[in-house]
Design an enzyme around this catalytic site. Structure first.
Site, PDB file in Angstrom:
ATOM      1  N   LYS A 295       0.841  -1.201   0.000  1.00 34.99           N
ATOM      2  CA  LYS A 295       0.000   0.000   0.000  1.00 34.99           C
ATOM      3  C   LYS A 295       0.872   1.246   0.000  1.00 34.99           C
ATOM      4  CE  LYS A 295      -1.739   2.789   3.020  1.00 34.99           C
ATOM      5  NZ  LYS A 295      -1.855   4.078   2.304  1.00 34.99           N
TER       6      LYS A 295
ATOM      7  N   GLY B 296       6.957   4.649   8.561  1.00 35.87           N
ATOM      8  CA  GLY B 296       6.052   5.777   8.780  1.00 35.87           C
ATOM      9  C   GLY B 296       6.179   6.319  10.182  1.00 35.87           C
TER      10      GLY B 296
ATOM     11  N   THR C 188       5.719   7.025  14.253  1.00 37.00           N
ATOM     12  CA  THR C 188       5.789   6.179  15.445  1.00 37.00           C
ATOM     13  C   THR C 188       4.393   5.847  15.963  1.00 37.00           C
ATOM     14  OG1 THR C 188       7.957   7.041  16.061  1.00 37.00           O
ATOM     15  CG2 THR C 188       6.625   6.099  17.822  1.00 37.00           C
TER      16      THR C 188
ATOM     17  N   GLY D 228       3.015   3.137  13.895  1.00 40.52           N
ATOM     18  CA  GLY D 228       3.795   1.940  14.182  1.00 40.52           C
ATOM     19  C   GLY D 228       3.340   1.242  15.455  1.00 40.52           C
TER      20      GLY D 228
ATOM     21  N   GLU E 284      10.035   0.735  10.760  1.00 39.87           N
ATOM     22  CA  GLU E 284      11.009   1.817  10.633  1.00 39.87           C
ATOM     23  C   GLU E 284      10.240   3.100  10.800  1.00 39.87           C
ATOM     24  OE1 GLU E 284      12.638   4.899   9.256  1.00 39.87           O
ATOM     25  OE2 GLU E 284      12.718   3.944   7.288  1.00 39.87           O
TER      26      GLU E 284
ATOM     27  N   CYS F  59      13.028  10.594   7.801  1.00 43.16           N
ATOM     28  CA  CYS F  59      12.950  10.072   9.166  1.00 43.16           C
ATOM     29  C   CYS F  59      14.302  10.136   9.870  1.00 43.16           C
ATOM     30  CB  CYS F  59      12.416   8.653   9.155  1.00 43.16           C
ATOM     31  SG  CYS F  59      13.253   7.566   7.982  1.00 43.16           S
TER      32      CYS F  59
ATOM     33  N   GLU G  75       9.435  15.309  16.456  1.00 42.50           N
ATOM     34  CA  GLU G  75       9.821  15.197  15.052  1.00 42.50           C
ATOM     35  C   GLU G  75       8.955  16.154  14.232  1.00 42.50           C
ATOM     36  OE1 GLU G  75      10.781  11.731  11.811  1.00 42.50           O
ATOM     37  OE2 GLU G  75       8.947  11.537  12.972  1.00 42.50           O
TER      38      GLU G  75
END
Length: 477
Positions: free
Chosen positions: A183, A235, A237, A240, A257, A291, A388
């Site tokens: 995706k 993508g 956190t 994730g 990641e 990232c 971030e």
């Protein structure tokens, strides 16, 4: 204005032919979504609609996974040398079509053509070439005798490096004998759909690679599908963590990641001009939407003024504008949503007392743009030093001793990347061994190679991609 101003050098848009609409790529064919839903993909630099794309739902995910499961039987039974032929063919086609794909990626993503042409596309081909070489050597990869493929890999990739992240995911999966349902991000689906055409051009068997554009619910359905054996995600956190909760208690293998807040450490003996170039590359490459960006600059107090003066002079020379212009350094932010996030965090940094600076910079009227930004007077308590931002924003902190530099660099929930600038090799090794970061660059930044593993610690995720280490995630060993 000087005699050395750059004249416009636009890359031709005519090298890529974008269709008015695209379907899902399932079992070797483009097809409409089961419920007929579509969405539009927009150029970040101009806000023009590039194409209309089918939006996959749960029924489409199930159809794609079934196609991948059926294809897995024959694909996994092929000798590694035969699978390698397909990967080599894909790599060569990518090289042949690299100009077309670079222009497409720039249009859909907003990053400068210099980056897609000179960084993204060469690395995409390199990953397929590298993993093609592993396909018939898996028994010698150090994982024991007869390592076996897992089955169907469900892969979800981000919008900052659409085609490169696709290569990071698909190349090792195919080399190890797995089949794929991928995706792409909803803001950058086009290069993945063009890759589907590359697969057909290479004669890849039907169902081995399936591409499902869609939003977060499409990715969630793919991750949760009971017949997916391996999940790979790059993508945020936050997402994730959701994925980790979804696969907990299942037999699915998982690699994540995630985000980062990389520290770029400059010691007093570092070559200043070289360090400045590395700092610029570390945070303003791809508009900081990386990232592993070096978004925290830790500079030794004794050289702070000299380095900042040099850095500001360098930022004043960066060219922001049309991403298709070969002279452009800073392209467009990927979406209105991402621009709003960057703007909000920068305003918060100012409100908390950090000093904001940007070079004189005229922003285009249309599209999503943000000027290169520098924050000084930053402490570890400031939001811009902790969160971030994922944009062209650099926070500057200082240190006096190597131990203080290490302590500040590690004072983050993330652990993806770091950089060290010094002329002493012993200091590089001593500091690098104390940094909790998956990748540490010395006297450079943002250098990638398919032979080298990449991944993080802590909230930057787990597992490695690339190199021999990245093969294990797709094997039952």
């Amino acid at each position: 204005m000087t005699a050395f101003e750059y004249a416009p050098a636009p890359e031709s848009r005519s090298v890529v032919d974008i269709a008015p609409s695209y379907g899902l790529f399932i079992d070797g064919e483009f097809t409409e979504a089961a419920d007929g839903k579509v969405f539009k993909t927009v150029s970040p630099a101009t806000e023009e609609v590039l194409s209309e794309v089918a939006q996959a739902g749960e029924a489409d995910v199930d159809r794609a996974v079934r196609a991948a499961r059926k294809a897995f039987v024959k694909w996994s039974a092929l000798p590694g040398s035969e699978r390698a032929k397909y990967l080599f063919r894909i790599a060569r086609i990518i090289q042949e079509r690299s100009r077309e794909l670079a222009v497409l990626e720039t249009l859909d993503n907003g990053k400068p053509i210099r980056e897609t042409r000179d960084a993204d596309l060469p690395l995409v081909a390199a990953h397929f070439f590298y993993h093609a070489g592993w396909a018939d050597k898996l028994e010698h990869a150090g994982f024991g005798a007869n390592p076996r493929p897992l089955g169907v890999a469900g892969q979800v990739i981000p919008w900052n490096f659409p085609l490169l992240m696709l290569a990071w995911k698909i190349a090792p999966a195919l080399a190890t004998g797995n089949t794929v349902v991928l995706k792409p991000a909803e803001t950058t689906p086009l290069s993945a759909l063009f890759f589907a055409d590359v697969c057909r051009q290479a004669g890849l068997p039907r169902g081995v690679v399936n591409i499902l554009p869609g939003y977060g619910d499409t990715g969630a359905a793919l991750v949760a599908h009971p017949d997916v054996n391996k999940v790979a995600f790059t993508g945020s956190t936050a997402v994730g963590k959701q994925i980790a909760r979804t696969v907990a208690g299942t037999r699915k293998k998982l690699t994540l990641e995630l985000g980062g807040k990389g520290a770029n450490i400059v010691f007093d003996d570092a070559p200043i001009d070289q360090a400045v170039e590395g700092i610029v590359n570390g945070i303003f490459f791809n508009q900081g939407q990386v990232c592993c960006a070096g978004s925290r600059l830790l500079v030794q107090e004794s050289v702070q003024d000299e380095l900042l003066d040099s850095l500001k002079r360098r930022l004043a020379t960066l060219r922001l504008g049309d991403p298709l212009d070969k002279n452009t350094d800073i392209g467009a932010i990927n979406s209105a949503e991402q621009l709003a996030r960057i703007t909000s965090l920068v305003e918060r940094g100012e409100a908390e007392g950090a000093e904001r600076w940007s070079p004189a910079c005229e922003l285009p009227e249309n599209g999503y743009w943000f000027a290169p930004t520098l924050f000084t007077g930053v402490t570890q308590a400031h939001t811009v030093a902790r969160d971030e931002i994922f944009g062209p924003v650099l926070s500057v902190l200082t240190f006096r001793t190597p131990d203080e530099a290490v302590a500040k660099a590690n004072n983050t929930p993330y652990g993806l990347s770091a950089g060290i600038w010094t002329e002493k090799g012993s200091r590089i090794l001593a500091v690098a061994n104390k940094l909790r970061a998956g990748v540490v660059w010395s006297n450079t930044f943002n250098k990638f190679d398919p032979t080298s593993p990449f991944g993080g610690y802590k909230e930057s995720g787990f597992g490695r991609e690339g190199g021999r280490h990245g093969l294990e995630a797709y094997l039952d060993v």
